[in-house]
Design a protein around this motif. Structure first.
Motif, PDB file in Angstrom:
ATOM      1  N   MET A 172       0.885  -1.290   0.192  1.00 32.08           N
ATOM      2  CA  MET A 172       0.146  -0.192   0.062  1.00 32.08           C
ATOM      3  C   MET A 172       0.870   1.355   0.127  1.00 32.08           C
ATOM      4  N   GLN A 173       2.082   1.093   0.570  1.00 32.20           N
ATOM      5  CA  GLN A 173       2.887   2.370   0.694  1.00 32.20           C
ATOM      6  C   GLN A 173       3.453   2.710  -0.840  1.00 32.20           C
ATOM      7  N   GLN A 174       3.520   1.778  -1.653  1.00 34.10           N
ATOM      8  CA  GLN A 174       4.082   1.890  -3.070  1.00 34.10           C
ATOM      9  C   GLN A 174       3.109   2.462  -3.805  1.00 34.10           C
ATOM     10  N   ILE A 175       1.666   2.176  -3.268  1.00 34.75           N
ATOM     11  CA  ILE A 175       0.546   2.629  -4.277  1.00 34.75           C
ATOM     12  C   ILE A 175       0.147   4.107  -3.774  1.00 34.75           C
ATOM     13  N   HIS A 176       0.468   4.415  -2.571  1.00 31.23           N
ATOM     14  CA  HIS A 176       0.299   5.738  -1.731  1.00 31.23           C
ATOM     15  C   HIS A 176       1.268   6.591  -2.582  1.00 31.23           C
ATOM     16  N   PHE A 177       2.331   6.199  -2.578  1.00 30.92           N
ATOM     17  CA  PHE A 177       3.516   7.316  -3.289  1.00 30.92           C
ATOM     18  C   PHE A 177       3.191   7.764  -4.893  1.00 30.92           C
ATOM     19  N   GLN A 178       2.311   7.002  -5.277  1.00 32.89           N
ATOM     20  CA  GLN A 178       1.882   7.052  -6.815  1.00 32.89           C
ATOM     21  C   GLN A 178       0.555   8.139  -6.647  1.00 32.89           C
ATOM     22  N   ARG A 179       0.334   8.378  -5.550  1.00 35.99           N
ATOM     23  CA  ARG A 179      -0.925   8.953  -5.350  1.00 35.99           C
ATOM     24  C   ARG A 179      -2.360   8.377  -5.915  1.00 35.99           C
TER      25      ARG A 179
END
Length: 221
Positions: A172-179
């Protein structure tokens, strides 16, 4: 007497970006110390040398790094996509539960995508938009939320991670970084499902693939 470390901890606790950058060693500590210098002096009520702040930051960074799971240690087995979905959320009532259960049998008999989750007060359904007319005809309750053009990105992983904390956070962190806005998530024993808008599914797929499955060729470009 307030030490430099005592002054830094509440500053870092109040700023997720600073804490994250330290955890993953993204900062030049000298530059960060210069930036934090007036904040630290305001809390300690005395002159402070930037080099002393660097030393304190280094110790805090070491402690944070040891606490954060390294996402590079996680490897997922597969990433799959189901697109052309619609989602609807209903108030949880016995009649709605019965209607959704009946529709579920029809969808699965036709080989269509169908998934639903229940909470204490709501039921959320994801289904193949090709069967939308059938769904609306059979589930007569008025939904409290509807969204079209939805996709599901499914991530499969090894059973060995079940006792290892941090995998869902890392994904989820990586998805969050992509906004990317996550419409919903669901999970089973060795699978996570991320529901997103169709126009964002390429970014989600490539992000998860390249971060956790980079040794295999992409199946979606």
């Amino acid at each position: 007497m307030t030490t430099i470390a005592d002054a830094l901890r509440p500053i870092l606790s109040a700023n997720d970006h600073l804490r994250f950058g330290l955890s993953y060693r993204l900062y030049n500590l000298t530059q960060l110390a210069n930036y934090l210098h007036p904040l630290v002096e305001a809390r300690t009520q005395k002159p402070v040398r930037p080099s002393a702040i660097v030393t304190a930051l280094s110790r805090i960074q070491r402690d944070l790094t040891e606490q954060v799971p390294d996402r590079t240690h996680f490897q997922i087995d597969n990433v799959g996509i189901s697109s052309g979905l619609t989602t609807a959320t209903f108030f949880k009532e016995p009649s709605v539960q019965q209607q959704i259960a009946q529709v579920s049998e029809h969808f699965r008999g036709q080989g269509g995508f169908f998934h639903f989750t229940e909470s204490t007060y709501e039921i959320t359904v994801f289904y193949d938009a090709a069967f939308a007319a059938h769904f609306v005809e059979r589930v007569v309750a008025t939904p409290k939320y509807v969204a079209h053009h939805v996709a599901c990105v499914s991530v499969r992983f090894s059973e060995r991670y079940m006792d290892t904390p941090g995998l869902l956070f890392a994904l989820m962190q990586q998805i969050h970084f992509q906004r990317i806005n996550l419409i919903d998530i669901s999970s089973t024993f060795t699978e996570f499902n991320f529901y997103v808008a169709e126009d964002q599914v390429r970014t989600v797929f490539n992000t998860l693939h390249d971060s956790f499955l980079s040794r295999r060729p992409r199946a979606f470009l």
